[in-house]
Scaffold this motif. Structure first.
Motif, PDB file in Angstrom:
ATOM      1  N   VAL A   1       0.838  -1.200   0.000  1.00 26.06           N
ATOM      2  CA  VAL A   1       0.000   0.000   0.000  1.00 26.06           C
ATOM      3  C   VAL A   1       0.875   1.252   0.000  1.00 26.06           C
ATOM      4  O   VAL A   1       0.624   2.212  -0.740  1.00 26.06           O
ATOM      5  CB  VAL A   1      -0.958   0.003   1.218  1.00 26.06           C
TER       6      VAL A   1
ATOM      7  N   ASN B   1       2.615   1.569  -3.555  1.00 25.98           N
ATOM      8  CA  ASN B   1       1.748   1.766  -4.714  1.00 25.98           C
ATOM      9  C   ASN B   1       0.788   2.954  -4.569  1.00 25.98           C
ATOM     10  O   ASN B   1       0.418   3.576  -5.568  1.00 25.98           O
ATOM     11  CB  ASN B   1       0.926   0.497  -4.983  1.00 25.98           C
ATOM     12  N   SER B   2       0.376   3.252  -3.344  1.00 26.99           N
ATOM     13  CA  SER B   2      -0.658   4.273  -3.153  1.00 26.99           C
ATOM     14  C   SER B   2      -0.310   5.309  -2.096  1.00 26.99           C
ATOM     15  O   SER B   2      -1.115   6.193  -1.822  1.00 26.99           O
ATOM     16  CB  SER B   2      -1.990   3.594  -2.770  1.00 26.99           C
TER      17      SER B   2
ATOM     18  N   CYS C   1       1.287   8.398   0.116  1.00 26.52           N
ATOM     19  CA  CYS C   1       1.660   9.794  -0.055  1.00 26.52           C
ATOM     20  C   CYS C   1       1.866  10.372   1.334  1.00 26.52           C
ATOM     21  O   CYS C   1       1.133  10.019   2.266  1.00 26.52           O
ATOM     22  CB  CYS C   1       0.562  10.570  -0.786  1.00 26.52           C
TER      23      CYS C   1
ATOM     24  N   GLU D   1     -10.606  10.129  -3.631  1.00 27.67           N
ATOM     25  CA  GLU D   1      -9.957   8.950  -4.218  1.00 27.67           C
ATOM     26  C   GLU D   1      -9.918   7.811  -3.202  1.00 27.67           C
ATOM     27  O   GLU D   1      -9.582   8.002  -2.040  1.00 27.67           O
ATOM     28  CB  GLU D   1      -8.543   9.295  -4.664  1.00 27.67           C
ATOM     29  N   LYS D   2     -10.267   6.608  -3.680  1.00 30.43           N
ATOM     30  CA  LYS D   2     -10.294   5.435  -2.800  1.00 30.43           C
ATOM     31  C   LYS D   2      -9.317   4.379  -3.296  1.00 30.43           C
ATOM     32  O   LYS D   2      -9.030   4.283  -4.492  1.00 30.43           O
ATOM     33  CB  LYS D   2     -11.707   4.845  -2.723  1.00 30.43           C
ATOM     34  N   ILE D   3      -8.822   3.574  -2.341  1.00 25.06           N
ATOM     35  CA  ILE D   3      -7.882   2.491  -2.625  1.00 25.06           C
ATOM     36  C   ILE D   3      -8.465   1.191  -2.063  1.00 25.06           C
ATOM     37  O   ILE D   3      -8.986   1.167  -0.942  1.00 25.06           O
ATOM     38  CB  ILE D   3      -6.503   2.757  -1.980  1.00 25.06           C
ATOM     39  N   GLU D   4      -8.357   0.130  -2.852  1.00 22.42           N
ATOM     40  CA  GLU D   4      -8.848  -1.170  -2.388  1.00 22.42           C
ATOM     41  C   GLU D   4      -7.760  -1.894  -1.602  1.00 22.42           C
ATOM     42  O   GLU D   4      -6.646  -2.089  -2.102  1.00 22.42           O
ATOM     43  CB  GLU D   4      -9.295  -2.035  -3.565  1.00 22.42           C
ATOM     44  N   LEU D   5      -8.087  -2.280  -0.384  1.00 22.91           N
ATOM     45  CA  LEU D   5      -7.171  -3.081   0.428  1.00 22.91           C
ATOM     46  C   LEU D   5      -7.452  -4.547   0.152  1.00 22.91           C
ATOM     47  O   LEU D   5      -8.611  -4.958   0.001  1.00 22.91           O
ATOM     48  CB  LEU D   5      -7.368  -2.775   1.914  1.00 22.91           C
TER      49      LEU D   5
ATOM     50  N   TRP E   1     -12.475  -0.910   0.943  1.00 22.15           N
ATOM     51  CA  TRP E   1     -12.000   0.330   0.344  1.00 22.15           C
ATOM     52  C   TRP E   1     -11.734   1.366   1.428  1.00 22.15           C
ATOM     53  O   TRP E   1     -12.479   1.447   2.402  1.00 22.15           O
ATOM     54  CB  TRP E   1     -13.031   0.872  -0.639  1.00 22.15           C
TER      55      TRP E   1
ATOM     56  N   ARG F   1      -7.773   7.336   0.051  1.00 22.01           N
ATOM     57  CA  ARG F   1      -6.316   7.482  -0.044  1.00 22.01           C
ATOM     58  C   ARG F   1      -5.831   8.572   0.911  1.00 22.01           C
ATOM     59  O   ARG F   1      -4.708   8.521   1.413  1.00 22.01           O
ATOM     60  CB  ARG F   1      -5.929   7.828  -1.484  1.00 22.01           C
TER      61      ARG F   1
ATOM     62  N   ILE G   1      -4.854   7.085   4.144  1.00 26.47           N
ATOM     63  CA  ILE G   1      -3.511   6.509   4.109  1.00 26.47           C
ATOM     64  C   ILE G   1      -2.469   7.607   4.336  1.00 26.47           C
ATOM     65  O   ILE G   1      -1.531   7.453   5.118  1.00 26.47           O
ATOM     66  CB  ILE G   1      -3.272   5.799   2.754  1.00 26.47           C
TER      67      ILE G   1
END
Length: 336
Positions: A253, A256-257, A259, A269-273, A283, A286, A289
């Protein structure tokens, strides 16, 4: 052509480079190998047997790629046991013509090493910063100059004897002879800096997995060095705890995603775990994170800043700060 090998034993990965150096000094890399580090914590060897396996795996990969055999190598060393201290040596120029010779330079550097060193430490590097002949300062190479008094300004790096012994033991047990040990930040600075930057005044911040190495150059020479026991793996640990996912997933994570600046992330913006332990994927924003990563990275940079202030040369760094290392390869690190 002269064959060479180098070994970088890091907290997360062990890397081996192999190649040849021509008579013109140009290095040609012929092979590279990498293996996940086992038995290393915060830059230091804590399990020799596991470290040996990591070295051997990386060395075999480099040997297969290059067609060469790793018999001896230059090896990096890092860790909070490293200590840097500035010292000064003074000698009289003894020859009849009062011309500074190589033996005078060796004597003055040796004299600068007469400092009190703890019983559990030994000298790793003596890095000459500048020489002074009589009242003329800022001299890089005094050989051939005329004077009656020669002074040297040096930066002395000491390392823990136990750490040195364990590192040498691990490399030797892997069937490789250690030709030289090099402080990680010194090696990093040779890779990323130009001589012009060193003359301007510059700091290199090498953010590894377990530690962050700092080295400061002023007027072309090393003025200070330090190692902080925090690095990229501490950001990963925060993500693992905050998102309730394993360390391996947290590392992916982050890479790749991740910051380290909340303001730079799209708030929707969303990221899939990934799915794990029978639980379905989920989800997360971001920005969530980034909200976990930024405080830890900010803390690391604030600690770096404290070291630069402690060196007394923060305001002399016209060349700025260069960040490098795996821990710096995350979005927003430079601007943060």
């Amino acid at each position: 052509m002269k064959e060479f090998a180098s070994i970088d034993i890091g907290t997360s990965y062990t890397r081996v480079l192999m190649g040849r150096m021509g008579d013109d000094g140009v290095i040609q890399i012929n092979g590279a190998g990498v293996s996940p580090s086992q038995g290393v914590r915060n830059g230091g060897v804590v399990n020799i047997e596991q470290t040996v396996q990591s070295i051997q795996t990386a060395a075999r990969e480099a040997e297969l790629m290059s067609g060469l055999v790793v018999e001896e190598a230059v090896v990096n060393i890092t860790g909070k046991h490293l200590k840097g201290e500035n010292s000064r040596g003074v000698v009289a120029v003894t020859n009849r013509d009062r011309v500074v010779t190589e033996s005078d330079v060796l004597r003055v550097i040796e004299g600068a090493q007469n400092i009190r060193i703890p019983a559990d430490q030994e000298i790793l590097h003596v890095l000459s910063r500048e020489f002074v002949v009589d009242d003329q300062s800022g001299i890089r190479d005094p050989i051939g100059m005329t004077g009656v008094r020669l002074e040297s300004e040096v930066h002395i790096v000491t390392a823990g004897k136990t750490a040195l012994t364990n590192l040498r033991k691990a490399v030797n047990a892997a069937g490789i002879r250690v030709t030289n040990l090099v402080m990680s930040s010194l090696a990093s600075s040779e890779a990323v800096l130009t001589s012009g930057e060193k003359d301007l005044g510059v700091a290199v911040v090498d953010i590894g997995s377990g530690v962050t190495d700092i080295i400061v150059y002023v007027d072309g020479g090393v003025f200070s060095s330090a190692t902080l026991p925090w690095g990229g793996s501490h950001v990963t640990q925060d993500l693992s705890f905050g998102l309730k996912i394993p360390m391996e997933a947290a590392e992916l994570v982050k890479r790749n995603s991740g910051c380290v600046q909340i303001a730079a992330v799209d708030p929707i913006e969303k990221i899939e775990l990934p799915a794990m332990s029978g639980r379905p994927p989920r989800w997360v924003l971001r920005q969530e994170i980034a909200a976990i990563m930024e405080p830890r990275m900010r803390e690391i940079f604030e600690l770096v800043d404290q070291e630069l202030v402690r060196s007394g040369k923060k305001n002399a760094l016209s060349g700025g700060v260069v960040i490098t290392g795996g821990g710096s390869r995350v979005e927003g690190a430079a601007s943060l």
